[in-house]
Design an enzyme around this catalytic site. Structure first.
Site, PDB file in Angstrom:
ATOM      1  CB  THR A  49      -0.924   0.024   1.242  1.00  0.00           C
ATOM      2  OG1 THR A  49      -1.451  -1.283   1.428  1.00  0.00           O
ATOM      3  CG2 THR A  49      -2.061   0.992   1.068  1.00  0.00           C
ATOM      4  CG  PHE A  50       2.550   2.444   3.413  1.00  0.00           C
ATOM      5  CD1 PHE A  50       3.787   2.099   3.941  1.00  0.00           C
ATOM      6  CD2 PHE A  50       1.410   1.989   4.052  1.00  0.00           C
ATOM      7  CE1 PHE A  50       3.875   1.333   5.084  1.00  0.00           C
ATOM      8  CE2 PHE A  50       1.500   1.229   5.200  1.00  0.00           C
ATOM      9  CZ  PHE A  50       2.738   0.889   5.722  1.00  0.00           C
ATOM     10  NE  ARG A  52       6.825   0.102  -6.616  1.00  0.00           N
ATOM     11  CZ  ARG A  52       6.838  -0.229  -7.894  1.00  0.00           C
ATOM     12  NH1 ARG A  52       7.966  -0.542  -8.465  1.00  0.00           N
ATOM     13  NH2 ARG A  52       5.748  -0.257  -8.601  1.00  0.00           N
ATOM     14  CG  ASP A 162      -0.393 -10.125   7.887  1.00  0.00           C
ATOM     15  OD1 ASP A 162      -1.514 -10.601   7.577  1.00  0.00           O
ATOM     16  OD2 ASP A 162       0.184  -9.267   7.196  1.00  0.00           O
ATOM     17  CE  LYS A 164      -1.159 -11.685   3.980  1.00  0.00           C
ATOM     18  NZ  LYS A 164      -2.076 -10.689   3.434  1.00  0.00           N
ATOM     19  CG  ASN A 167       2.715 -11.944   5.055  1.00  0.00           C
ATOM     20  OD1 ASN A 167       3.017 -11.357   4.020  1.00  0.00           O
ATOM     21  ND2 ASN A 167       1.841 -11.468   5.921  1.00  0.00           N
ATOM     22  CG  ASP A 180       4.220  -7.668   5.664  1.00  0.00           C
ATOM     23  OD1 ASP A 180       4.361  -6.770   6.519  1.00  0.00           O
ATOM     24  OD2 ASP A 180       3.485  -7.548   4.675  1.00  0.00           O
ATOM     25  CB  THR A 197      -5.498 -11.619   5.497  1.00  0.00           C
ATOM     26  OG1 THR A 197      -4.262 -10.924   5.280  1.00  0.00           O
ATOM     27  CG2 THR A 197      -6.089 -12.025   4.163  1.00  0.00           C
TER      28      THR A 197
END
Length: 348
Positions: A49-50, A52, A162, A164, A167, A180, A197
């Site tokens: 989202t914000f 890279r 998080d 999943k 990740n 992450d 998520t």
């Protein structure tokens, strides 16, 4: 996703017999200083989202690293300042063979930077999608390594929040690295932030009851199901439909699932967290002693002695072929952030 996926890997580390196989008091130690002008960008290996994540190469050593770069203006606009600080704090404190390693942080007037080891094998998600689903033996291998990583984090009072397939990275040999840590947090008690998520959220998160480390054991149950079935147990076209199914707790298992793994999943996906496997008096030991893991030598797992079911195709240290290709746009041409806003990250 609130933070970009850092493609990073833990380097050679001391391994022992503390929680998850590593001494509990050992933190990530890396005092080396790096300089931005000595890091050449090779390619983009992840976007968020914000932020890279770039594969970079240091000019002197010729070594490859992953550089996570976040736009300060976007972090502030999306009210993610605390998550960014949490990620740095958590990664600065951990040192485990199945977790990414943070080497250096930096900021200028526009960006926050986090330098990590590059993991060339790509996301577990990619392998799961290409195969459809994993065999019982492959699922057992990945789950065993993940259990050690969760046990270690929880021993440091850290909730990951998080878990999943996207990740979980694979190194060149095929062992896992959790990445992450944007949602990870050091917890003394409970937290109330809604993050994660949809398919992986625990009931107590959806109900805003305040949640703790038990959410990671719930997410493990979802992950084991998804790895072996090829799809998550609760899915719908919109998040509210997913939440309703999670709260109903109704599980439909595909026929091919092993008897013991179904039992494990049922015990992890218990709505009452006081009765959820992993969150009771014996913690992770209850999970490790489950019958599905009866053939697992838990001492050998963090020493990476188990044979990985998949060996990624990696031709050299800077091989990006296991990651998606991203357009290399003018992402870096952003205005500087006002000094008042920059103050928030002065210690980053």
């Amino acid at each position: 996703m609130a933070s970009s996926k850092a493609k990073a890997e833990s380097g050679p580390q001391k391994e022992g017999k503390g929680a998850g196989g590593v001494p509990a008091g050992e933190a990530a130690a890396n005092s080396r200083n790096y300089r931005l002008d000595e890091l050449d960008t090779v390619a983009t290996v992840g976007t968020g989202t914000f932020g890279r994540v770039f594969l970079v190469r240091e000019q002197k050593s010729r070594a490859f690293y992953a550089l996570k770069q976040m736009k300060i203006a976007d972090v502030i606009r999306l009210k993610q300042e605390q998550h960014v600080h949490n990620e740095k704090e958590v990664l600065s404190e951990v040192n485990h063979p199945f977790l990414i390693r943070l080497l250096w942080t930096h900021h200028d007037e526009r960006f926050l930077y986090m330098l990590m080891d590059f993991v060339a094998g790509g996301e577990l998600f990619s392998y799961l999608r290409s195969r459809g689903r994993f065999s019982n033996a492959a699922g057992l291998f990945y789950t065993s390594e993940i259990v050690c990583a969760i046990e270690y984090l929880h021993s440091k009072l850290i909730v990951y929040r998080d878990l999943k397939p996207e990740n979980i990275l694979l190194d060149a040999e095929g062992h896992i690295r959790l990445t992450d840590f944007g949602f990870a947090k050091k917890l003394s008690d409970k937290t109330w932030t809604l993050c994660g998520t949809p398919e992986y959220l625990a009931p107590e998160v959806i109900q805003s009851k305040g949640h703790g480390r038990a959410v990671d054991w719930w997410a493990l149950g979802i992950l084991v199901f998804e790895m072996l079935a090829g799809y998550p147990p609760f899915f719908d076209d919109n998040p509210f439909g997913i939440y309703q199914k999670i709260l109903s707790g109704k599980l439909d298992f595909p026929r091919h699932l092993d008897f013991y793994v179904k039992d494990l999943i049922k015990k992890l996906l218990v709505i009452d967290r006081a009765r959820r496997l992993g969150n009771m008096k014996n913690g992770a030991d209850d999970v490790k002693k489950h019958r599905w893991f009866k053939m697992v030598d838990w001492e050998a797992v963090p020493l990476k002695k188990l044979k990985p079911p998949i060996t990624p195709k990696v031709s050299h240290e800077g091989d990006t072929s296991n990651f998606d290709v991203y357009p290399e746009d003018d992402w870096k041409k952003d205005p500087a952030v006002p000094p008042k806003e920059l103050e928030i990250f002065k210690n980053f």
